[in-house]
Write an enzyme that holds these catalytic residues in place. Structure first.
Site, PDB file in Angstrom:
ATOM      1  N   LYS A  86       0.814  -1.219   0.000  1.00 30.15           N
ATOM      2  CA  LYS A  86       0.000   0.000   0.000  1.00 30.15           C
ATOM      3  C   LYS A  86       0.844   1.265   0.000  1.00 30.15           C
ATOM      4  O   LYS A  86       0.452   2.268  -0.588  1.00 30.15           O
ATOM      5  CB  LYS A  86      -0.977  -0.005   1.186  1.00 30.15           C
ATOM      6  CG  LYS A  86      -2.053  -1.070   1.020  1.00 30.15           C
ATOM      7  CD  LYS A  86      -3.323  -0.752   1.770  1.00 30.15           C
ATOM      8  CE  LYS A  86      -4.419  -1.698   1.275  1.00 30.15           C
ATOM      9  NZ  LYS A  86      -5.656  -1.618   1.997  1.00 30.15           N
ATOM     10  N   LYS A 111      -5.343  -9.470  -6.656  1.00 31.84           N
ATOM     11  CA  LYS A 111      -6.507  -9.600  -5.777  1.00 31.84           C
ATOM     12  C   LYS A 111      -7.642  -8.671  -6.226  1.00 31.84           C
ATOM     13  O   LYS A 111      -7.380  -7.530  -6.627  1.00 31.84           O
ATOM     14  CB  LYS A 111      -6.043  -9.213  -4.371  1.00 31.84           C
ATOM     15  CG  LYS A 111      -7.022  -9.488  -3.265  1.00 31.84           C
ATOM     16  CD  LYS A 111      -6.440  -9.064  -1.927  1.00 31.84           C
ATOM     17  CE  LYS A 111      -6.609  -7.577  -1.696  1.00 31.84           C
ATOM     18  NZ  LYS A 111      -7.295  -7.195  -0.477  1.00 31.84           N
ATOM     19  N   LYS A 147     -11.017  -3.058  -3.747  1.00 31.63           N
ATOM     20  CA  LYS A 147     -11.859  -1.857  -3.823  1.00 31.63           C
ATOM     21  C   LYS A 147     -11.162  -0.749  -4.590  1.00 31.63           C
ATOM     22  O   LYS A 147     -11.806   0.079  -5.228  1.00 31.63           O
ATOM     23  CB  LYS A 147     -12.119  -1.318  -2.413  1.00 31.63           C
ATOM     24  CG  LYS A 147     -12.946  -2.205  -1.542  1.00 31.63           C
ATOM     25  CD  LYS A 147     -12.892  -1.640  -0.124  1.00 31.63           C
ATOM     26  CE  LYS A 147     -13.576  -2.539   0.849  1.00 31.63           C
ATOM     27  NZ  LYS A 147     -12.967  -2.478   2.184  1.00 31.63           N
TER      28      LYS A 147
HETATM   29  N1  AQP Z   1     -10.151 -10.282  -3.000  1.00 34.18           N
HETATM   30  C1  AQP Z   1     -10.496 -10.776  -1.810  1.00 34.18           C
HETATM   31  N2  AQP Z   1     -10.757 -12.089  -1.657  1.00 34.18           N
HETATM   32  C2  AQP Z   1     -11.128 -12.610  -0.453  1.00 34.18           C
HETATM   33  N3  AQP Z   1     -11.265 -11.846   0.657  1.00 34.18           N
HETATM   34  C3  AQP Z   1     -11.022 -10.531   0.537  1.00 34.18           C
HETATM   35  N4  AQP Z   1     -11.087  -9.515   1.427  1.00 34.18           N
HETATM   36  C4  AQP Z   1     -10.753  -8.347   0.807  1.00 34.18           C
HETATM   37  N5  AQP Z   1     -10.476  -8.557  -0.484  1.00 34.18           N
HETATM   38  C5  AQP Z   1     -10.643  -9.907  -0.685  1.00 34.18           C
HETATM   39  C6  AQP Z   1     -11.470  -9.690   2.822  1.00 34.18           C
HETATM   40  O1  AQP Z   1     -12.545  -8.819   3.099  1.00 34.18           O
HETATM   41  C7  AQP Z   1     -12.449  -8.418   4.461  1.00 34.18           C
HETATM   42  C8  AQP Z   1     -12.585  -6.927   4.535  1.00 34.18           C
HETATM   43  O2  AQP Z   1     -11.524  -6.328   3.819  1.00 34.18           O
HETATM   44  P1  AQP Z   1     -11.182  -4.816   4.063  1.00 34.18           P
HETATM   45  O3  AQP Z   1     -12.143  -3.986   3.349  1.00 34.18           O
HETATM   46  O4  AQP Z   1     -11.090  -4.554   5.489  1.00 34.18           O
HETATM   47  O5  AQP Z   1      -9.732  -4.619   3.542  1.00 34.18           O
HETATM   48  P2  AQP Z   1      -8.991  -4.784   2.183  1.00 34.18           P
HETATM   49  O6  AQP Z   1      -8.410  -6.163   2.144  1.00 34.18           O
HETATM   50  O7  AQP Z   1      -8.017  -3.683   2.158  1.00 34.18           O
HETATM   51  O8  AQP Z   1     -10.018  -4.592   1.022  1.00 34.18           O
HETATM   52  P3  AQP Z   1      -9.594  -4.253  -0.449  1.00 34.18           P
HETATM   53  O9  AQP Z   1     -10.771  -4.466  -1.274  1.00 34.18           O
HETATM   54  O10 AQP Z   1      -8.384  -5.012  -0.862  1.00 34.18           O
HETATM   55  O11 AQP Z   1      -9.240  -2.724  -0.392  1.00 34.18           O
HETATM   56  P4  AQP Z   1      -7.974  -2.026  -1.014  1.00 34.18           P
HETATM   57  O12 AQP Z   1      -8.301  -1.868  -2.429  1.00 34.18           O
HETATM   58  O13 AQP Z   1      -7.901  -0.734  -0.280  1.00 34.18           O
HETATM   59  O14 AQP Z   1      -6.792  -2.904  -0.792  1.00 34.18           O
HETATM   60  C9  AQP Z   1     -11.120  -8.933   4.996  1.00 34.18           C
HETATM   61  O15 AQP Z   1     -11.359 -10.098   5.777  1.00 34.18           O
HETATM   62  C10 AQP Z   1     -10.347  -9.271   3.751  1.00 34.18           C
HETATM   63  O16 AQP Z   1      -9.450 -10.338   3.971  1.00 34.18           O
END
Ligand code: AQP
Length: 345
Positions: free
Chosen positions: A115, A207, A210
């Protein structure tokens, strides 16, 4: 180690665009676990501000994640749904954990490296300390089980290391305060099923996320049937038909991802999906995947839209949950202060 009452805790960041990865990797499991456990589910707004957020957008994202929890089937009365910033003990315990965790441990965290990217000097201190706050989120409830996606595995291991070090460093005072040989449980990650890491629809090696600039990379929980159909049909694949055995998916990340999504949405396994679709062309498989996705996600999206149209109700759920979460967290923090030797008035 002392016997701890089983308790589930997990959180989701209100950073917009909740997607199929969040749903299959985490929220589906949240829903299942409420049948067998007491559960606390948190909208982690303090985590969200580790990267810049527009305050107005943040408010609506907090309500959107809350709406998603409820729309997916979490019962806010039988369990607890709340937003992190309303229980100050999360931040308080995080400070204690900043003093327990070692710099070397945090330096190994791959999410920070990804990040922060190349401009690491310019990343917030909060982004670096994120895993200590995550440990505090879990341990302020002395929670024992944490359903998360695969990407959070390393952070969960760090939470266990922090709990273990606290228990060791203060063992004498933990015993004197009447908590036996361990104050914190070592929380267990629950990372199971065919979709613990849902990948981007545009690139099977990345992955689903968001923050991906391409909306075609993910299926959002609020996408309507048309949008879901378009995204699945455009999803990257290869020219071969689907294999009949799971091992045939290994060198084919995009096929593996779509089969995993189908398996998770249908509550089966990849091998069961391949028994039905082995030898099929992607056009056939994608049509079935569109139907399944629309059947599963359509009602959730519709319910989320209804719920976000009633912010007074959403805010009342968060207020009630924060009050109940706060009662548990305060007890833990009082005990932590006693263990550390702070004077309480
Ligand atoms: N691609 C994924 N596959 C399976 N599980 C996922 N999680 C996130 N992306 C995937 C799980 O969702 C929960 C909440 O995630 P979060 O919103 O707290 O954090 P994150 O992982 O930062 O989400 P993003 O979508 O990946 O955001 P960005 O784009 O900012 O990096 C967690 O249990 C996570 O494991």
């Amino acid at each position: 180690m002392a016997d701890f009452k089983q308790l589930v805790f997990s959180g989701v960041q209100p950073t917009g665009n909740l997607h199929l990865g969040n749903y299959l990797g985490a929220i589906v499991k949240f829903v299942e676990l409420q049948k067998s456990h007491d559960c606390i589910y948190c909208v982690v707004d303090l985590h969200a501000i580790t990267v810049p957020q527009d305050p107005r957008q943040l408010t609506s994202s907090i309500r959107e994640v809350t709406a998603a929890f409820i729309a997916c089937g979490i019962d806010p009365k039988a369990h607890i749904i709340f937003n992190q910033s309303q229980v100050p003990e999360h931040a308080e315990l995080a400070w204690v954990f900043n003093c327990v965790a070692r710099l070397g441990w945090l330096n190994r965290m791959t999410q920070f490296k990804e990040k922060a990217g190349k401009d690491r000097e310019n990343a917030s201190v909060g982004l670096y300390a994120y895993p200590a706050l995550m440990a505090a989120d879990i341990l302020v409830y002395r929670a024992t089980h944490v359903p998360v996606g695969e990407d959070q595995k390393q952070h969960l291991e760090l939470s266990r290391d922090i709990a273990q070090k606290f228990n060791n460093d203060f063992s004498e005072w933990i015993a004197r305060t009447g908590f036996g040989d361990a104050f914190f449980p070592l929380p267990e990650p629950l990372i199971q099923g065919p979709a613990t890491r849902v990948m981007s629809l545009r690139d099977g090696t990345k992955k689903m996320s968001k923050s991906d600039p391409s909306d075609y990379s993910r299926i959002n929980l609020t996408d309507d049937a048309d949008a879901i159909a378009k995204k699945v049909r455009k999803a990257k694949t290869d020219p071969e038909p689907l294999p009949s055995e799971e091992v045939g998916l290994k060198p084919r990340p995009e096929a593996d991802n779509l089969v995993g999504i189908y398996a998770a949405l249908s509550g089966s396994s990849k091998s069961a999906v391949l028994r039905d679709f082995g030898g099929a062309q992607f056009s056939t498989f994608k049509s079935a995947l569109v139907d399944l996705s629309v059947t599963r996600l359509g009602p959730i999206g519709a319910e989320m839209k209804k719920l976000t149209g009633d912010p007074v109700y959403i805010d009342s759920v968060l207020a009630d949950g924060s009050e109940r979460a706060g009662q548990i967290a305060r007890k833990t923090m009082d005990a932590v202060k006693d263990i550390l030797g702070f004077i309480r008035h």
